[in-house]
Design a protein around this motif. Structure first.
Motif, PDB file in Angstrom:
ATOM      1  N   UNK A 118      26.572  -5.088  29.519  1.00 22.08           N
ATOM      2  CA  UNK A 118      26.282  -5.831  28.490  1.00 22.08           C
ATOM      3  C   UNK A 118      25.555  -4.775  27.506  1.00 22.08           C
ATOM      4  N   UNK A 119      24.565  -4.005  28.074  1.00 15.77           N
ATOM      5  CA  UNK A 119      23.756  -3.152  27.593  1.00 15.77           C
ATOM      6  C   UNK A 119      24.754  -1.822  26.928  1.00 15.77           C
ATOM      7  N   UNK A 120      25.591  -1.581  27.522  1.00 23.81           N
ATOM      8  CA  UNK A 120      26.490  -0.583  26.907  1.00 23.81           C
ATOM      9  C   UNK A 120      27.419  -0.596  26.076  1.00 23.81           C
ATOM     10  N   UNK A 121      28.030  -2.006  26.053  1.00 19.32           N
ATOM     11  CA  UNK A 121      29.002  -2.575  25.042  1.00 19.32           C
ATOM     12  C   UNK A 121      27.920  -2.675  23.533  1.00 19.32           C
TER      13      UNK A 121
ATOM     14  N   UNK B  77      28.564  -0.788  20.313  1.00 24.53           N
ATOM     15  CA  UNK B  77      28.791  -1.652  18.987  1.00 24.53           C
ATOM     16  C   UNK B  77      27.627  -1.488  17.823  1.00 24.53           C
ATOM     17  N   UNK B  78      26.306  -1.454  18.314  1.00 26.00           N
ATOM     18  CA  UNK B  78      25.187  -1.548  17.240  1.00 26.00           C
ATOM     19  C   UNK B  78      24.684  -0.402  17.325  1.00 26.00           C
TER      20      UNK B  78
ATOM     21  N   UNK C  81      27.690  -1.600  37.820  1.00 26.22           N
ATOM     22  CA  UNK C  81      28.372  -1.284  36.553  1.00 26.22           C
ATOM     23  C   UNK C  81      28.372  -2.505  35.638  1.00 26.22           C
ATOM     24  N   UNK C  82      28.442  -3.728  36.665  1.00 23.36           N
ATOM     25  CA  UNK C  82      28.614  -4.864  35.924  1.00 23.36           C
ATOM     26  C   UNK C  82      27.236  -5.241  35.142  1.00 23.36           C
ATOM     27  N   UNK C  83      26.166  -4.865  35.763  1.00 22.81           N
ATOM     28  CA  UNK C  83      24.744  -5.233  35.392  1.00 22.81           C
ATOM     29  C   UNK C  83      24.518  -4.584  33.834  1.00 22.81           C
TER      30      UNK C  83
END
Length: 305
Positions: A34-37, A41-42, A29-31
């Motif tokens: 960043x891609x999920x966020x 957002x974008x 989940x930590x890995x």
């Protein structure tokens, strides 16, 4: 003693909770966070905002933001210029996809032969992919001028970018030459993965070159054909810089593709709400064509069931 027992019991409970599986899941989940966020957002947030803007009329110059409901979608249905841009988009996409995939496959087959100089030609055909799109288009704008470049080389010729009969063809050819190397490399990798034993067995059975290509090569590389067709179709529907630099949508509206028409409505004309509505239409067209190609893969892609 009671305190020590409580600490030991708490440590054992904590140890039971953080099992190996839960630790692995946490790392996973930590890995992906960043891609999920970034996607939220974008990608997802802009899509939601575009949908909201399409239900409003936003006039930046006047500073107004008015809810109009489905009025922009009603305008979409009645817009004759939109139909012209859809027609131009269809012509551009069809020409680009057919020429790009055909030429890329032909070059890949030729460069897959064990001949001298193939490495040089592979680099030569792929090099335009690495060139900046705007720089590439500006160079071709000079080459296609009435009194320069290609016409000067051949001692005359048409006004390629200002003639309604040649403008669209010119834009298609410029785009094909720019990106054909990418599909060529993908086809070349797929061709090198075809087992040589199949060709040898077919040749022993008397199969000719065309039969071997049609019965062995195409079925074996069909997954790559599917991939390149989806990439090329989606890319053709999003063309903008080439039109903006080469023709500005002209002559008339003959090269005003959907994305360029969207740009005109949103920025020069300041119809941001209607521009967002056209964006929704473009999203639906891209999604529908991609889904159609994906659903049809079972009929012609090798090993698909």
């Amino acid at each position: 003693m009671a305190t020590l027992t409580a600490r030991v019991a708490k440590r054992r409970s904590s140890t039971r909770f953080w099992t190996v599986r839960r630790r692995d899941n946490l790392v996973g989940y930590l890995l992906i966070t960043p891609q999920l966020v970034g996607s939220l957002l974008f990608v997802l947030l802009p899509l939601a905002l575009v949908g909201w803007f399409s239900l409003n009329e936003w006039n930046v110059l006047a500073g107004t933001f008015e809810y109009v409901g489905l009025d922009n979608y009603a305008k979409l249905v009645a817009d004759q210029q939109l139909r012209d841009s859809l027609s131009a988009t269809a012509i551009f996409s069809a020409g680009l996809v057919v020429l790009n995939l055909t030429l890329a496959l032909l070059l890949a087959v030729l460069l897959n032969q064990k001949l001298r100089g193939t490495v040089v030609f592979r680099a030569l055909f792929f090099s335009p992919v690495l060139v900046s799109l705007v720089a590439w288009t500006i160079v071709w704008q000079f080459l296609l001028q009435p009194s320069g470049g290609i016409n000067a080389l051949f001692g005359g010729g048409p006004n390629w970018l200002r003639n309604s009969g040649t403008a669209m063809l010119s834009v298609i050819v410029v785009q094909v030459i720019k990106n054909v190397g990418l599909n060529m490399v993908l086809f070349l990798a797929a061709l090198q993965g075809v087992p040589k034993q199949l060709y040898e067995a077919a040749q022993l059975d008397g199969a000719g070159a065309w039969t071997r290509f049609r019965r062995i090569t195409l079925p074996m590389i069909s997954p790559t054909v599917l991939l390149t067709s989806i990439i090329t179709v989606v890319g053709s529907l999003q063309v903008f810089a080439q039109i903006a630099v080469l023709t500005q949508g002209g002559p008339g509206t003959s090269t005003t593709v959907l994305v360029y028409y969207l740009y005109q409505q949103a920025f020069p004309f300041h119809h941001f709400g209607y521009g967002a509505t056209i964006s929704v239409l473009l999203f639906l067209i891209v999604g529908a064509l991609t889904l159609l190609q994906w659903r049809m893969r079972r009929k012609w892609v090798f090993l698909e069931t």
